[in-house]
Design a protein around this motif. Structure first.
Motif, PDB file in Angstrom:
ATOM      1  N   PHE A   1     -46.365  31.671 -11.414  1.00 54.62           N
ATOM      2  CA  PHE A   1     -47.987  31.356 -11.350  1.00 54.62           C
ATOM      3  C   PHE A   1     -48.545  32.847 -11.640  1.00 54.62           C
ATOM      4  N   ASP A   2     -49.858  33.127 -11.860  1.00 55.59           N
ATOM      5  CA  ASP A   2     -50.237  33.899 -12.630  1.00 55.59           C
ATOM      6  C   ASP A   2     -50.703  34.917 -11.579  1.00 55.59           C
ATOM      7  N   ASP A   3     -50.167  35.651 -10.692  1.00 55.76           N
ATOM      8  CA  ASP A   3     -50.736  36.485 -10.014  1.00 55.76           C
ATOM      9  C   ASP A   3     -52.125  38.095 -10.386  1.00 55.76           C
ATOM     10  N   ALA A   4     -52.900  37.450 -10.314  1.00 55.07           N
ATOM     11  CA  ALA A   4     -53.929  39.005 -10.708  1.00 55.07           C
ATOM     12  C   ALA A   4     -52.830  39.230 -12.012  1.00 55.07           C
ATOM     13  N   GLY A   5     -53.299  38.283 -13.186  1.00 54.18           N
ATOM     14  CA  GLY A   5     -52.654  38.635 -14.699  1.00 54.18           C
ATOM     15  C   GLY A   5     -51.307  39.127 -13.962  1.00 54.18           C
ATOM     16  N   THR A   6     -50.739  39.237 -13.860  1.00 59.56           N
ATOM     17  CA  THR A   6     -49.035  39.201 -14.013  1.00 59.56           C
ATOM     18  C   THR A   6     -48.167  37.803 -13.470  1.00 59.56           C
ATOM     19  N   TRP A   7     -47.638  37.276 -14.406  1.00 61.84           N
ATOM     20  CA  TRP A   7     -47.307  36.346 -13.933  1.00 61.84           C
ATOM     21  C   TRP A   7     -45.460  36.754 -13.515  1.00 61.84           C
ATOM     22  N   GLN A   8     -45.417  35.734 -12.556  1.00 63.65           N
ATOM     23  CA  GLN A   8     -44.633  35.911 -11.182  1.00 63.65           C
ATOM     24  C   GLN A   8     -43.938  34.807 -10.926  1.00 63.65           C
ATOM     25  N   ARG A   9     -42.401  34.446 -10.882  1.00 66.45           N
ATOM     26  CA  ARG A   9     -41.499  33.227 -10.587  1.00 66.45           C
ATOM     27  C   ARG A   9     -41.568  32.743  -9.224  1.00 66.45           C
ATOM     28  N   LEU A  10     -41.768  31.648  -8.789  1.00 64.38           N
ATOM     29  CA  LEU A  10     -42.474  31.126  -7.664  1.00 64.38           C
ATOM     30  C   LEU A  10     -40.679  30.592  -7.251  1.00 64.38           C
TER      31      LEU A  10
ATOM     32  N   GLY B   1     -53.987  25.201 -14.615  1.00 68.27           N
ATOM     33  CA  GLY B   1     -54.707  26.979 -13.400  1.00 68.27           C
ATOM     34  C   GLY B   1     -53.883  27.970 -14.071  1.00 68.27           C
ATOM     35  N   VAL B   2     -53.789  28.696 -12.620  1.00 69.00           N
ATOM     36  CA  VAL B   2     -52.764  29.962 -12.509  1.00 69.00           C
ATOM     37  C   VAL B   2     -51.132  29.304 -12.815  1.00 69.00           C
ATOM     38  N   VAL B   3     -50.906  27.927 -12.972  1.00 73.87           N
ATOM     39  CA  VAL B   3     -49.662  27.831 -12.001  1.00 73.87           C
ATOM     40  C   VAL B   3     -49.323  26.679 -13.430  1.00 73.87           C
ATOM     41  N   ALA B   4     -47.887  26.982 -13.448  1.00 75.07           N
ATOM     42  CA  ALA B   4     -46.889  26.848 -14.845  1.00 75.07           C
ATOM     43  C   ALA B   4     -45.912  26.361 -14.125  1.00 75.07           C
ATOM     44  N   MET B   5     -45.295  25.025 -14.786  1.00 78.78           N
ATOM     45  CA  MET B   5     -44.166  24.349 -14.036  1.00 78.78           C
ATOM     46  C   MET B   5     -43.481  24.402 -16.012  1.00 78.78           C
ATOM     47  N   LEU B   6     -41.857  24.745 -16.033  1.00 80.63           N
ATOM     48  CA  LEU B   6     -41.111  24.800 -16.896  1.00 80.63           C
ATOM     49  C   LEU B   6     -40.119  23.989 -16.970  1.00 80.63           C
ATOM     50  N   THR B   7     -39.691  23.155 -17.387  1.00 82.09           N
ATOM     51  CA  THR B   7     -38.394  22.034 -17.552  1.00 82.09           C
ATOM     52  C   THR B   7     -37.036  22.059 -18.217  1.00 82.09           C
ATOM     53  N   TYR B   8     -36.145  22.081 -18.624  1.00 83.40           N
ATOM     54  CA  TYR B   8     -35.664  22.784 -20.028  1.00 83.40           C
ATOM     55  C   TYR B   8     -33.624  22.421 -19.571  1.00 83.40           C
TER      56      TYR B   8
ATOM     57  N   LEU C   1     -49.507  32.182 -24.287  1.00 77.07           N
ATOM     58  CA  LEU C   1     -49.260  31.577 -23.248  1.00 77.07           C
ATOM     59  C   LEU C   1     -47.913  30.924 -23.303  1.00 77.07           C
ATOM     60  N   SER C   2     -47.469  30.356 -23.782  1.00 75.85           N
ATOM     61  CA  SER C   2     -46.026  28.987 -23.192  1.00 75.85           C
ATOM     62  C   SER C   2     -45.058  29.809 -24.113  1.00 75.85           C
ATOM     63  N   ASP C   3     -45.079  30.807 -25.240  1.00 77.72           N
ATOM     64  CA  ASP C   3     -44.460  31.696 -25.156  1.00 77.72           C
ATOM     65  C   ASP C   3     -43.729  32.542 -25.299  1.00 77.72           C
ATOM     66  N   HIS C   4     -44.715  33.429 -23.910  1.00 76.00           N
ATOM     67  CA  HIS C   4     -44.907  34.202 -23.442  1.00 76.00           C
ATOM     68  C   HIS C   4     -44.134  34.094 -22.027  1.00 76.00           C
ATOM     69  N   LEU C   5     -44.190  32.944 -21.158  1.00 76.87           N
ATOM     70  CA  LEU C   5     -43.310  32.457 -19.868  1.00 76.87           C
ATOM     71  C   LEU C   5     -41.817  32.424 -20.510  1.00 76.87           C
ATOM     72  N   TRP C   6     -41.882  31.057 -21.809  1.00 72.58           N
ATOM     73  CA  TRP C   6     -40.480  30.865 -22.239  1.00 72.58           C
ATOM     74  C   TRP C   6     -39.450  32.160 -22.248  1.00 72.58           C
ATOM     75  N   HIS C   7     -40.507  33.277 -23.219  1.00 75.17           N
ATOM     76  CA  HIS C   7     -39.825  34.533 -22.668  1.00 75.17           C
ATOM     77  C   HIS C   7     -39.043  35.363 -21.373  1.00 75.17           C
TER      78      HIS C   7
END
Length: 124
Positions: free
Chosen positions: A107-116, A79-86, A15-21
């Motif tokens: 956030f994970d919106d029913a299986g699709t990650w969206q940037r909030l 949970g369904v929220v991820a925060m990336l800092t860099y 999941l982390s690799d996917h979100l960084w991508h």
């Protein structure tokens, strides 16, 4: 470490690799691609507070960075929220090299990650 713990660790790593991508794609692909992975109520702060479609009205379609280097990465999954800092170093034609500290909330919106939300502070 139990087998269940190892499985969760592998899932978190994928999941982390996917979100960084996804985050890197926001810098290196065009505006239309960026719109596709943002929530309809997204907020951006750079340097003004911009809501949803205002973000894209002030951003030209050709704001593609040809090279980005993301350093000092950190990710917090809850949970369904991820925060990336860099920290980022980005280059594009006919522009000075851009350095900034950034934070994005996904956030994970029913299986699709969206940037909030996204915030970046330029560094001198």
């Amino acid at each position: 470490m139990t087998l269940q713990d190892r499985h969760k660790s592998d899932q978190d790593s994928a999941l982390s690799d996917h979100l960084w991508h996804l985050e890197e794609m926001r810098w290196t692909t065009g505006r239309d691609s960026a719109v596709a992975v943002r929530d309809a109520s997204a907020t951006a702060i750079h340097p003004d507070l911009l809501e949803s479609n205002e973000i894209w009205q002030c951003r030209p379609a050709d704001t593609v960075w040809r090279m980005v280097k993301i350093d000092t990465r950190a990710i917090k999954l809850q949970g369904v929220v991820a925060m990336l800092t860099y920290r980022i170093r980005a280059e594009k034609a006919d522009a000075p090299i851009y350095h900034a500290i950034c934070a994005s909330t996904w956030f994970d919106d029913a299986g699709t990650w969206q940037r909030l939300s996204h915030h970046h502070t330029p560094l001198a």
